[in-house]
Design a protein around this motif. Structure first.
Motif, PDB file in Angstrom:
ATOM      1  N   GLN A 106       0.811  -1.209   0.000  1.00 24.20           N
ATOM      2  CA  GLN A 106       0.000   0.000   0.000  1.00 24.20           C
ATOM      3  C   GLN A 106       0.856   1.277   0.000  1.00 24.20           C
ATOM      4  O   GLN A 106       1.992   1.273   0.425  1.00 24.20           O
ATOM      5  N   HIS A 107       0.284   2.339  -0.508  1.00 28.62           N
ATOM      6  CA  HIS A 107       0.940   3.656  -0.564  1.00 28.62           C
ATOM      7  C   HIS A 107       2.253   3.590  -1.347  1.00 28.62           C
ATOM      8  O   HIS A 107       3.320   3.930  -0.855  1.00 28.62           O
ATOM      9  N   ASN A 108       2.153   3.118  -2.602  1.00 34.94           N
ATOM     10  CA  ASN A 108       3.251   3.196  -3.550  1.00 34.94           C
ATOM     11  C   ASN A 108       2.727   3.857  -4.824  1.00 34.94           C
ATOM     12  O   ASN A 108       1.712   4.561  -4.782  1.00 34.94           O
ATOM     13  N   GLU A 109       3.397   3.629  -5.942  1.00 37.26           N
ATOM     14  CA  GLU A 109       2.989   4.257  -7.203  1.00 37.26           C
ATOM     15  C   GLU A 109       2.814   3.205  -8.293  1.00 37.26           C
ATOM     16  O   GLU A 109       3.081   3.453  -9.467  1.00 37.26           O
ATOM     17  N   LEU A 110       2.344   2.031  -7.893  1.00 36.64           N
ATOM     18  CA  LEU A 110       2.187   0.923  -8.827  1.00 36.64           C
ATOM     19  C   LEU A 110       1.052   1.176  -9.813  1.00 36.64           C
ATOM     20  O   LEU A 110      -0.030   1.621  -9.432  1.00 36.64           O
TER      21      LEU A 110
END
Length: 602
Positions: free
Chosen positions: A159-163
């Motif tokens: 969670q909270h990435n830029e995937l």
């Protein structure tokens, strides 16, 4: 081959001296020594910009004590000590990991959340024993294909990435039980997800999903599915066949219809608030035998079916901010702990009854049940008169229900004839919602000694006129879905105001005047751009029970907010802060406040 021989074979120069040079400043020797015994090393919050070599080589190199002492007690026999199985290097400043990661093949837990990683090394495939991988709160844009080699992985937290996408072969992680992909940029869910047969919890919230694959219904063990804050317009019928599903979150999407849930016999919580659902029918309810929480707030429902009484286990029913004018009296038969009705144009239940809370509303509904079954005979009769301007005013509502209703006309002005129709009648409620009003009609001042409930939602108001501030008896004010970014300080004169709904406007801060209205019990200001609140001023609001700050721009939650112990409902979802974590938010208001109090500096 002994560990000493392995280390010599890899690099004969690596020994105590290199370990001391790499680690003396960032990793105390005592910590490394303890890690060799326990198999666990925690380097969280040490301001590391890279992982020291001695950490990667902790099970390869000869430790310092081996060079200093040739006689070892049983507890210091370093060659018999445990391989590292748990490594925590979260809350640092790591931008990358090296392929030296392969030197820790015994790892079962790797926690690197809250760093600045943009990628993972391909050597991660060699961590064949890994069961839990936490890479949340980083800057990952892609996952390496090698991650699909981690066949023993049970928990994966991204969670909270830029995937933007999921790598091919992801279904090979067939032992996964917990997968969190929330707060990324995903636009699709691979069909292959259906092969994750052992998945129990799947979090896809806060992405850009427009649909879910029908194959998702193949996840027969899934208990918790979170798809909040996406762009979903429909839900595949196959989802209704997930037999193990217990928690389903679909808030803040674009749903207009709900599927029936014939196979979801275990479903305990269904959250579909903040959508565009227009109808709730018997087919949606009749199979929800185990439902405890049903959240339908902020939709477009106009009625509640009598079949709601089939939900005998229901404890919490949220109908806030819909278009419901009446409720089936049989609803009073349910044993609800919470019935939320704020923001509805209720005509058959007086506002003062609603303000007294759930049990009073249920008691009232039960009192209306006739011997021959529920009756809605005293619901509103649409009697109207035609005025010279050809506008229609519900005279029956004025005379019998004390409501001045001129809503959903898409007009830019309220005709004078509407106010003229009041004549000498007493008016307690005003509904001018769903028009195109750019300003509040000045003649509303004529109702200043009567009106207690004013609904101006779904208009184009960019400011609040002083006339509204003079309605001395006002207790409920609905201003949601306008263009407001401030409130006048003259609103302090609303000395009886209990509930104000400011959702879906343009506020960047919690309006200062609200802190100075001591009678306020409910503030709804979700879906704005609020970046801060003043916990000290909120603490002085002794009557404040509900504060809805969902979907704003709060980067941090002040710990002092935990001192607002009068709050029974504090809603914070959909903000970009990192703490409290989602797991705390899910536990409810009491847990959030307790967590915040624990973070107040002493």
């Amino acid at each position: 081959m002994s560990r000493l021989q392995r280390g010599t074979e890899r690099d004969t120069r690596m020994g105590f001296r290199t370990e001391r040079r790499d680690c003396s400043a960032s990793v105390p020797q005592g910590l490394l020594k303890a890690a060799r015994k326990s198999g666990q090393l925690n380097l969280s919050g040490r301001n590391l910009s890279e992982v020291p070599q001695c950490v990667w080589r902790i099970n390869v190199d000869i430790p310092e004590e081996a060079n200093q002492n040739l006689s070892f007690s049983a507890t210091e026999r370093w060659w018999d000590q445990t391989d590292l199985t748990k490594l925590i290097i979260s809350n640092n400043k790591l931008q990358s990991l090296t392929d030296d990661l392969r030197l820790l093949p015994a790892l079962t837990v790797l926690d690197i959340h809250d760093n600045q990683l943009t990628s993972l090394p391909s050597a991660i495939r060699e961590l064949e024993n890994l069961q839990k991988l936490n890479v949340s709160h980083n800057k990952l844009k892609l996952l390496p294909e090698e991650i699909t080699s981690l066949r023993n992985l049970k928990g994966l937290y991204l969670q909270h990435n830029e995937l933007t996408c999921i790598p091919e072969g992801f279904e090979q992680l067939f032992n996964l039980e917990d997968l969190d992909l929330s707060n990324n940029h995903l636009t699709t869910v691979p069909v292959s997800f259906s092969y994750l047969f052992n998945l129990v919890r799947l979090n896809l919230s806060s992405n850009q999903l427009k649909n879910l694959p029908a194959e998702i219904g193949g996840m027969k063990k899934l208990k918790h599915l979170d798809c909040n804050s996406n762009l979903l317009e429909t839900i595949p019928l196959e989802l209704a066949g997930m037999e193990s599903l217990e928690l389903l979150y679909l808030q803040r999407n674009k749903l207009r219809f709900l599927p029936a849930f014939p196979s979801c016999k275990l479903l305990k919580e269904l959250h579909v608030g903040e959508n565009q659902i227009e109808m709730l029918g018997a087919e949606h309810l009749k199979h929800l035998n185990s439902i405890l929480v049903l959240d339908l707030r902020d939709n477009k429902l106009k009625s509640v079916p009598d079949e709601i009484t089939l939900l005998q286990s229901l404890e919490r029913l949220d109908l806030s901010n819909n278009d419901i004018s009446s409720l089936p009296y049989s609803l009073g038969k349910l044993h609800l702990k919470l019935l939320a009705l704020e923001g509805n144009p209720m005509r058959t239940i007086r506002r003062e009854i609603i303000n007294k809370g759930t049990q009073e509303v249920l008691k009232y509904l039960r009192s209306k049940i006739k011997d021959d079954g529920p009756s809605q005979s005293d619901s509103v009769i649409e009697t109207a008169m035609t005025l010279p301007s050809e506008c229609r005013v519900n005279v029956h509502a004025i005379i019998t229900l004390k409501i001045l209703d001129y809503s959903d006309k898409q007009t830019t002005l309220i005709p004078d004839e509407v106010f003229d129709a009041v004549k000498s009648n007493i008016i307690t409620s005003v509904n001018f919602s769903k028009n195109q009003l750019c300003e509040i009609p000045k003649r509303i001042l004529e109702l200043k000694d009567m009106a207690s409930d004013v609904n101006l939602s779904f208009n184009k108001l960019s400011f609040i006129s002083l006339e509204l501030c003079m309605l001395q008896k006002l207790t409920f004010l609905d201003l949601r879905n306008n263009f407001l970014n401030s409130l006048p300080e003259e609103m302090q004169s609303l000395i009886r105001l209990q509930t104000i709904n400011l959702s879906f406007n343009r506020f960047k801060i919690l309006p200062e005047v609200l802190y100075h209205i001591p009678t306020l019990e409910t503030i709804l200001i979700s879906n704005n751009q609020v970046g801060s609140v003043d916990p000290e001023k909120l603490k002085t609001m002794g009557n404040l029970i509900t504060l809805d700050l969902q979907n704003n721009d709060l980067l941090q939650i002040p710990p002092e907010l935990g001192n607002c112990v009068n709050l029974r409902t504090l809603l914070l979802d959909g903000n970009p802060f990192r703490v409290p974590r989602a797991a705390i938010l899910m536990k409810g208001t009491a847990a959030i406040l307790e967590y915040l109090r624990g973070r107040i500096p002493t």
